[in-house]
Design a protein around this motif. Sequence first.
Motif, PDB file in Angstrom:
ATOM      1  N   VAL A 276       0.835  -1.192   0.000  1.00 54.02           N
ATOM      2  CA  VAL A 276       0.000   0.000   0.000  1.00 54.02           C
ATOM      3  C   VAL A 276       0.877   1.251   0.000  1.00 54.02           C
ATOM      4  O   VAL A 276       0.595   2.223  -0.723  1.00 54.02           O
ATOM      5  CB  VAL A 276      -0.950  -0.025   1.219  1.00 54.02           C
ATOM      6  CG1 VAL A 276      -1.632   1.300   1.395  1.00 54.02           C
ATOM      7  CG2 VAL A 276      -1.971  -1.128   1.044  1.00 54.02           C
ATOM      8  N   ASN A 277       1.950   1.201   0.768  1.00 54.96           N
ATOM      9  CA  ASN A 277       2.851   2.355   0.779  1.00 54.96           C
ATOM     10  C   ASN A 277       3.465   2.587  -0.576  1.00 54.96           C
ATOM     11  O   ASN A 277       3.682   3.730  -0.983  1.00 54.96           O
ATOM     12  CB  ASN A 277       3.973   2.130   1.799  1.00 54.96           C
ATOM     13  CG  ASN A 277       3.538   2.541   3.181  1.00 54.96           C
ATOM     14  OD1 ASN A 277       2.589   3.304   3.308  1.00 54.96           O
ATOM     15  ND2 ASN A 277       4.221   2.035   4.187  1.00 54.96           N
ATOM     16  N   MET A 278       3.751   1.469  -1.264  1.00 56.18           N
ATOM     17  CA  MET A 278       4.340   1.601  -2.590  1.00 56.18           C
ATOM     18  C   MET A 278       3.408   2.394  -3.490  1.00 56.18           C
ATOM     19  O   MET A 278       3.847   3.226  -4.273  1.00 56.18           O
ATOM     20  CB  MET A 278       4.560   0.196  -3.174  1.00 56.18           C
ATOM     21  CG  MET A 278       5.601   0.173  -4.249  1.00 56.18           C
ATOM     22  SD  MET A 278       5.700  -1.389  -5.131  1.00 56.18           S
ATOM     23  CE  MET A 278       5.131  -2.577  -4.003  1.00 56.18           C
ATOM     24  N   GLY A 279       2.098   2.116  -3.340  1.00 56.60           N
ATOM     25  CA  GLY A 279       1.138   2.865  -4.138  1.00 56.60           C
ATOM     26  C   GLY A 279       1.210   4.342  -3.831  1.00 56.60           C
ATOM     27  O   GLY A 279       1.227   5.183  -4.726  1.00 56.60           O
ATOM     28  N   ASN A 280       1.269   4.644  -2.529  1.00 58.99           N
ATOM     29  CA  ASN A 280       1.348   6.050  -2.143  1.00 58.99           C
ATOM     30  C   ASN A 280       2.623   6.684  -2.642  1.00 58.99           C
ATOM     31  O   ASN A 280       2.627   7.813  -3.134  1.00 58.99           O
ATOM     32  CB  ASN A 280       1.299   6.172  -0.607  1.00 58.99           C
ATOM     33  CG  ASN A 280      -0.063   5.780  -0.089  1.00 58.99           C
ATOM     34  OD1 ASN A 280      -1.018   5.770  -0.842  1.00 58.99           O
ATOM     35  ND2 ASN A 280      -0.135   5.461   1.184  1.00 58.99           N
ATOM     36  N   THR A 281       3.726   5.931  -2.516  1.00 57.43           N
ATOM     37  CA  THR A 281       5.008   6.470  -2.982  1.00 57.43           C
ATOM     38  C   THR A 281       4.951   6.763  -4.465  1.00 57.43           C
ATOM     39  O   THR A 281       5.444   7.794  -4.916  1.00 57.43           O
ATOM     40  CB  THR A 281       6.144   5.474  -2.707  1.00 57.43           C
ATOM     41  OG1 THR A 281       6.035   5.032  -1.371  1.00 57.43           O
ATOM     42  CG2 THR A 281       7.486   6.110  -2.934  1.00 57.43           C
ATOM     43  N   ALA A 282       4.330   5.820  -5.217  1.00 54.07           N
ATOM     44  CA  ALA A 282       4.254   6.019  -6.663  1.00 54.07           C
ATOM     45  C   ALA A 282       3.507   7.317  -6.963  1.00 54.07           C
ATOM     46  O   ALA A 282       3.907   8.097  -7.817  1.00 54.07           O
ATOM     47  CB  ALA A 282       3.568   4.843  -7.327  1.00 54.07           C
ATOM     48  N   ASN A 283       2.405   7.523  -6.229  1.00 51.46           N
ATOM     49  CA  ASN A 283       1.663   8.764  -6.439  1.00 51.46           C
ATOM     50  C   ASN A 283       2.515   9.971  -6.125  1.00 51.46           C
ATOM     51  O   ASN A 283       2.511  10.967  -6.854  1.00 51.46           O
ATOM     52  CB  ASN A 283       0.419   8.785  -5.543  1.00 51.46           C
ATOM     53  CG  ASN A 283      -0.641   7.864  -6.076  1.00 51.46           C
ATOM     54  OD1 ASN A 283      -0.587   7.479  -7.230  1.00 51.46           O
ATOM     55  ND2 ASN A 283      -1.591   7.512  -5.249  1.00 51.46           N
ATOM     56  N   GLN A 284       3.275   9.872  -5.022  1.00 53.15           N
ATOM     57  CA  GLN A 284       4.111  11.004  -4.640  1.00 53.15           C
ATOM     58  C   GLN A 284       5.162  11.285  -5.699  1.00 53.15           C
ATOM     59  O   GLN A 284       5.418  12.427  -6.057  1.00 53.15           O
ATOM     60  CB  GLN A 284       4.809  10.726  -3.305  1.00 53.15           C
ATOM     61  CG  GLN A 284       3.879  10.869  -2.142  1.00 53.15           C
ATOM     62  CD  GLN A 284       4.527  10.400  -0.860  1.00 53.15           C
ATOM     63  OE1 GLN A 284       5.624   9.860  -0.879  1.00 53.15           O
ATOM     64  NE2 GLN A 284       3.857  10.595   0.239  1.00 53.15           N
ATOM     65  N   VAL A 285       5.744  10.186  -6.190  1.00 53.78           N
ATOM     66  CA  VAL A 285       6.773  10.363  -7.220  1.00 53.78           C
ATOM     67  C   VAL A 285       6.174  11.037  -8.438  1.00 53.78           C
ATOM     68  O   VAL A 285       6.766  11.946  -9.021  1.00 53.78           O
ATOM     69  CB  VAL A 285       7.378   8.990  -7.607  1.00 53.78           C
ATOM     70  CG1 VAL A 285       8.140   9.101  -8.906  1.00 53.78           C
ATOM     71  CG2 VAL A 285       8.282   8.492  -6.508  1.00 53.78           C
ATOM     72  N   GLN A 286       4.961  10.589  -8.797  1.00 49.57           N
ATOM     73  CA  GLN A 286       4.351  11.157  -9.991  1.00 49.57           C
ATOM     74  C   GLN A 286       4.062  12.637  -9.797  1.00 49.57           C
ATOM     75  O   GLN A 286       4.327  13.459 -10.670  1.00 49.57           O
ATOM     76  CB  GLN A 286       3.063  10.415 -10.317  1.00 49.57           C
ATOM     77  CG  GLN A 286       2.553  10.775 -11.688  1.00 49.57           C
ATOM     78  CD  GLN A 286       1.253  10.066 -11.997  1.00 49.57           C
ATOM     79  OE1 GLN A 286       0.606   9.555 -11.097  1.00 49.57           O
ATOM     80  NE2 GLN A 286       0.892  10.039 -13.241  1.00 49.57           N
ATOM     81  N   SER A 287       3.498  12.990  -8.644  1.00 53.77           N
ATOM     82  CA  SER A 287       3.157  14.397  -8.449  1.00 53.77           C
ATOM     83  C   SER A 287       4.426  15.231  -8.327  1.00 53.77           C
ATOM     84  O   SER A 287       4.457  16.379  -8.770  1.00 53.77           O
ATOM     85  CB  SER A 287       2.248  14.591  -7.241  1.00 53.77           C
ATOM     86  OG  SER A 287       2.757  13.912  -6.140  1.00 53.77           O
ATOM     87  N   VAL A 292       7.987  19.095 -10.990  1.00 53.03           N
ATOM     88  CA  VAL A 292       9.286  19.436 -11.593  1.00 53.03           C
ATOM     89  C   VAL A 292       9.104  19.867 -13.037  1.00 53.03           C
ATOM     90  O   VAL A 292       9.679  20.875 -13.485  1.00 53.03           O
ATOM     91  CB  VAL A 292      10.244  18.223 -11.503  1.00 53.03           C
ATOM     92  CG1 VAL A 292      11.451  18.430 -12.396  1.00 53.03           C
ATOM     93  CG2 VAL A 292      10.681  18.003 -10.075  1.00 53.03           C
ATOM     94  N   VAL A 293       8.276  19.134 -13.785  1.00 53.16           N
ATOM     95  CA  VAL A 293       8.052  19.480 -15.200  1.00 53.16           C
ATOM     96  C   VAL A 293       7.451  20.875 -15.307  1.00 53.16           C
ATOM     97  O   VAL A 293       7.854  21.693 -16.137  1.00 53.16           O
ATOM     98  CB  VAL A 293       7.150  18.428 -15.867  1.00 53.16           C
ATOM     99  CG1 VAL A 293       6.640  18.941 -17.187  1.00 53.16           C
ATOM    100  CG2 VAL A 293       7.906  17.136 -16.067  1.00 53.16           C
ATOM    101  N   GLN A 294       6.482  21.140 -14.441  1.00 55.64           N
ATOM    102  CA  GLN A 294       5.855  22.463 -14.498  1.00 55.64           C
ATOM    103  C   GLN A 294       6.859  23.553 -14.194  1.00 55.64           C
ATOM    104  O   GLN A 294       6.822  24.633 -14.798  1.00 55.64           O
ATOM    105  CB  GLN A 294       4.689  22.531 -13.518  1.00 55.64           C
ATOM    106  CG  GLN A 294       3.448  21.895 -14.087  1.00 55.64           C
ATOM    107  CD  GLN A 294       2.276  22.004 -13.142  1.00 55.64           C
ATOM    108  OE1 GLN A 294       2.461  22.329 -11.975  1.00 55.64           O
ATOM    109  NE2 GLN A 294       1.097  21.731 -13.630  1.00 55.64           N
ATOM    110  N   GLY A 295       7.742  23.252 -13.226  1.00 54.85           N
ATOM    111  CA  GLY A 295       8.779  24.221 -12.907  1.00 54.85           C
ATOM    112  C   GLY A 295       9.655  24.514 -14.126  1.00 54.85           C
ATOM    113  O   GLY A 295       9.960  25.672 -14.436  1.00 54.85           O
TER     114      GLY A 295
END
Lengths: 313, 145
Positions: A276-287, A292-295
């Motif tokens: 479950v944490n992996m899922g959250n981490t993946a979301n965090q990485v994506q956001s 970063v891209v927007q920056g």
Amino acid sequence: MAAAGGLRRAGWRLWRGRAVLRCQLSPPQRALRTSAVLRRVSEEQKEPLASSSQQQFDSHPTDPRPEQEPQGPRPSYTGQGGQESEDYESEEQLQHRILTAALEFVPEHGWTAEAIAEGAKTLGLSVAAAGMFHSDGSELVLHFVSQCNTKLSELLEQEQKQVQLGEAEKKPTEQFLRDAVEARLRMLIPYIEKWPQALSILLLPHNIPASLNLLTSMIDDIWHYAGDQSTDFNWYTRRAVLTGVYNTTELVMMQDSSPDFEDTWRFLENRVADAVNMGNTANQVQSTGEAVVQGLMGAAVTIRNLAGLNQRR
Amino acid sequence: PAGGVSLRLCSTRVTLEGINKPLIERIIRVDHAGEYGANRIYAGQMAVLGRSSVGPIIRQMWNQEKDHLKKFNELMVAYRVRPTVLLPFWNVAGFVLGAGSALLGKKGAMACTVAVEESISDHYNSQIRALMEDPEKYKDLLQVF
């Protein structure tokens, strides 16, 4: 006169039928086929024959085939008309019954043809009935796994109904996954001694398609009842992760000697939490990635403005 | 909403007896991939031509495609069909196709759109023909089309 002639014809047909079958079929198939043929023949006789000859006819089938008796609760040869539909079972159903009966001999004989033979014996069939199956016990293991999966589905369906009726609380995903995997693994406990053998049988090349199929459909079932509605690549990552959790927990269970497998359930808890944490981490990485891209885009626009290039013509 | 498919969480199962499950799965999976790809094509076109005069037109067509994709997402969950494993590929390929055709100018973008829509409608027609073999069984799905 007519009745006697009819009886003679019936006897002739019966004798011919049995002779033909004896040459062609192996014992268990013969058992089924002869009974079916005899019943069909007996059907044909119904109109021309009187009831007395019919009963004489019926007495024949019972003698040479004692295996028909275990179909006890069903009225085998009591009536003249009702035989066909109640007793006739498909070969597949018979195989199911043999394999289910064989399961209780697994702790003693392992997942082998001996266990199947013992199971056949309890049903009153000859041990040659085990010849219907492969000699490596594959069907027995696959049958057991399929049965467990069905039981799990029913259990999850029940739980879902209870939640819908408001009798139970909806569990959080982590809890749900833990309970589902635990319930499924607990079904292995009676056979845990011989389970490593079963796992190796499931990994035999000719069994891999079937065992993989059973595994994937079970994991899909668990996620479905957990409420997964993903329609993107998450569908695959979630199932892959849960498959990993299930397999590793199963292996840990093989070597667990703690009371009531406590260590296994603790291992399972940690793995599901990781997942479950992996899922959250993946979301965090994506956001984070998006930020970063927007920056970078903002920086590019600023530079373009500064250089005077961003003028709409 | 077309189709009459009920969507309660966890129990989105449509009655699955008597229907040709592999056929339905293929149809829904392919169509979902198609709608997803179409979405990405419009996204690519918008990225290039978003601020030009055709921007609003493209945005309007993109919104329509978003609706279609939503519908197929619902169907996918209802029939418990797995999405195609090539989704990441369609993600990139669609965007590149959209952006590439837009870079050829407005005419290029429109030509790409027309071509895509034509092939989609041919494809859907053949699927409808496959489903029409038994209209009663596939009533829900046919309504969606």
